[in-house]
Design a protein around this motif. Sequence first.
Motif, PDB file in Angstrom:
ATOM      1  N   PRO A   7      27.869  36.640  38.468  1.00 13.93           N
ATOM      2  CA  PRO A   7      27.336  36.674  39.839  1.00 13.93           C
ATOM      3  C   PRO A   7      27.096  38.115  40.286  1.00 13.93           C
ATOM      4  O   PRO A   7      27.793  39.038  39.862  1.00 13.93           O
ATOM      5  N   ILE A   8      26.121  38.281  41.158  1.00 16.74           N
ATOM      6  CA  ILE A   8      25.764  39.621  41.641  1.00 16.74           C
ATOM      7  C   ILE A   8      26.938  40.275  42.368  1.00 16.74           C
ATOM      8  O   ILE A   8      27.135  41.490  42.284  1.00 16.74           O
ATOM      9  N   GLY A   9      27.750  39.480  43.061  1.00 11.23           N
ATOM     10  CA  GLY A   9      28.916  40.026  43.761  1.00 11.23           C
ATOM     11  C   GLY A   9      29.920  40.648  42.802  1.00 11.23           C
ATOM     12  O   GLY A   9      30.523  41.684  43.105  1.00 11.23           O
ATOM     13  N   ILE A  10      30.096  40.041  41.637  1.00  8.66           N
ATOM     14  CA  ILE A  10      31.007  40.597  40.625  1.00  8.66           C
ATOM     15  C   ILE A  10      30.434  41.896  40.085  1.00  8.66           C
ATOM     16  O   ILE A  10      31.159  42.870  39.870  1.00  8.66           O
ATOM     17  N   THR A  11      29.121  41.930  39.865  1.00 13.29           N
ATOM     18  CA  THR A  11      28.479  43.165  39.399  1.00 13.29           C
ATOM     19  C   THR A  11      28.676  44.282  40.422  1.00 13.29           C
ATOM     20  O   THR A  11      29.019  45.415  40.054  1.00 13.29           O
ATOM     21  N   ILE A  12      28.519  43.964  41.690  1.00 16.14           N
ATOM     22  CA  ILE A  12      28.698  44.968  42.745  1.00 16.14           C
ATOM     23  C   ILE A  12      30.146  45.445  42.789  1.00 16.14           C
ATOM     24  O   ILE A  12      30.415  46.655  42.860  1.00 16.14           O
ATOM     25  N   LEU A  13      31.109  44.511  42.751  1.00 18.98           N
ATOM     26  CA  LEU A  13      32.526  44.905  42.763  1.00 18.98           C
ATOM     27  C   LEU A  13      32.883  45.759  41.557  1.00 18.98           C
ATOM     28  O   LEU A  13      33.656  46.708  41.673  1.00 18.98           O
ATOM     29  N   THR A  14      32.311  45.424  40.404  1.00 18.81           N
ATOM     30  CA  THR A  14      32.579  46.204  39.195  1.00 18.81           C
ATOM     31  C   THR A  14      32.058  47.631  39.331  1.00 18.81           C
ATOM     32  O   THR A  14      32.767  48.594  39.024  1.00 18.81           O
ATOM     33  N   ILE A  15      30.838  47.762  39.801  1.00 11.70           N
ATOM     34  CA  ILE A  15      30.252  49.098  39.963  1.00 11.70           C
ATOM     35  C   ILE A  15      31.054  49.902  40.984  1.00 11.70           C
ATOM     36  O   ILE A  15      31.332  51.088  40.781  1.00 11.70           O
ATOM     37  N   LYS A  71      36.281  46.828  34.036  1.00  9.87           N
ATOM     38  CA  LYS A  71      35.880  46.250  32.743  1.00  9.87           C
ATOM     39  C   LYS A  71      36.269  44.778  32.678  1.00  9.87           C
ATOM     40  O   LYS A  71      35.501  43.937  32.202  1.00  9.87           O
ATOM     41  N   GLY A  72      37.475  44.464  33.174  1.00 13.25           N
ATOM     42  CA  GLY A  72      37.913  43.069  33.177  1.00 13.25           C
ATOM     43  C   GLY A  72      37.054  42.202  34.090  1.00 13.25           C
ATOM     44  O   GLY A  72      36.714  41.067  33.740  1.00 13.25           O
ATOM     45  N   LEU A  73      36.691  42.725  35.259  1.00 12.85           N
ATOM     46  CA  LEU A  73      35.802  41.978  36.157  1.00 12.85           C
ATOM     47  C   LEU A  73      34.443  41.761  35.504  1.00 12.85           C
ATOM     48  O   LEU A  73      33.870  40.672  35.560  1.00 12.85           O
ATOM     49  N   GLY A  76      34.635  39.052  32.977  1.00 14.46           N
ATOM     50  CA  GLY A  76      35.076  37.750  33.457  1.00 14.46           C
ATOM     51  C   GLY A  76      36.514  37.418  33.118  1.00 14.46           C
ATOM     52  O   GLY A  76      36.865  36.251  32.950  1.00 14.46           O
ATOM     53  N   LYS A  77      37.366  38.425  33.041  1.00 13.09           N
ATOM     54  CA  LYS A  77      38.783  38.211  32.733  1.00 13.09           C
ATOM     55  C   LYS A  77      39.540  37.866  34.010  1.00 13.09           C
ATOM     56  O   LYS A  77      39.490  38.611  34.993  1.00 13.09           O
ATOM     57  N   ALA A 124      32.207  32.733  42.042  1.00 15.87           N
ATOM     58  CA  ALA A 124      33.024  33.793  41.454  1.00 15.87           C
ATOM     59  C   ALA A 124      34.182  33.201  40.655  1.00 15.87           C
ATOM     60  O   ALA A 124      34.465  33.640  39.538  1.00 15.87           O
ATOM     61  N   LYS A 125      34.865  32.224  41.218  1.00 15.12           N
ATOM     62  CA  LYS A 125      36.001  31.619  40.520  1.00 15.12           C
ATOM     63  C   LYS A 125      35.553  30.947  39.227  1.00 15.12           C
ATOM     64  O   LYS A 125      36.245  31.037  38.215  1.00 15.12           O
ATOM     65  N   ASN A 126      34.391  30.294  39.234  1.00 15.19           N
ATOM     66  CA  ASN A 126      33.878  29.669  38.020  1.00 15.19           C
ATOM     67  C   ASN A 126      33.588  30.698  36.935  1.00 15.19           C
ATOM     68  O   ASN A 126      33.795  30.435  35.746  1.00 15.19           O
ATOM     69  N   TYR A 127      33.102  31.865  37.326  1.00 17.76           N
ATOM     70  CA  TYR A 127      32.809  32.919  36.356  1.00 17.76           C
ATOM     71  C   TYR A 127      34.078  33.341  35.622  1.00 17.76           C
ATOM     72  O   TYR A 127      34.042  33.646  34.435  1.00 17.76           O
ATOM     73  N   PHE A 128      35.200  33.331  36.337  1.00 20.20           N
ATOM     74  CA  PHE A 128      36.467  33.716  35.727  1.00 20.20           C
ATOM     75  C   PHE A 128      37.205  32.530  35.120  1.00 20.20           C
ATOM     76  O   PHE A 128      38.275  32.694  34.550  1.00 20.20           O
ATOM     77  N   GLY A 129      36.682  31.338  35.278  1.00 23.72           N
ATOM     78  CA  GLY A 129      37.350  30.153  34.754  1.00 23.72           C
ATOM     79  C   GLY A 129      38.580  29.769  35.554  1.00 23.72           C
ATOM     80  O   GLY A 129      39.499  29.143  35.020  1.00 23.72           O
TER      81      GLY A 129
END
Length: 134
Positions: A7-15, A71-73, A76-77, A124-129
């Motif tokens: 998800p784009i939100g995860i990409t933003i949080l990672t950056i 890196k974990g975000l 998808g960890k 977001a939760k689905n991306y992380f399982g």
Amino acid sequence: MAKNERPIGITILTILAWMGAVLAILSGIGSIIGGAFLGFLGMIYGGFGGLNIVSGIISIAFGVLAIFIGKGLWDGKNWARITALILSVLGILGSLTSLFSVSGIISLIIGGVIIWYLGFNEEAKNYFGASGFF
């Protein structure tokens, strides 16, 4: 099991995590150099030099931690999601001490948005399982 698209939100949080990591590491290096300089000036500033060096080491450690969380975000960890949630809760608790300042209110809002996104947003939760909050 194939991972969902990030998800784009995860990409933003990672950056943002990686940008924060770079700033924390640079700040830590600056504190160490400044602390060494203060220590060099003599006895009057020597104690402050030691404090600067210690705070610089702590800042670098948090920067390295932010690199791993980012890196974990990105990958998808779920451990990274949980760690980010815990750090966001701690950040909110810390921002309560400065609630009547603009930075305290901004920190509170940012922490709340991160907790909502990582803890309650289904995409977001689905991306992380993740099935529940944790």
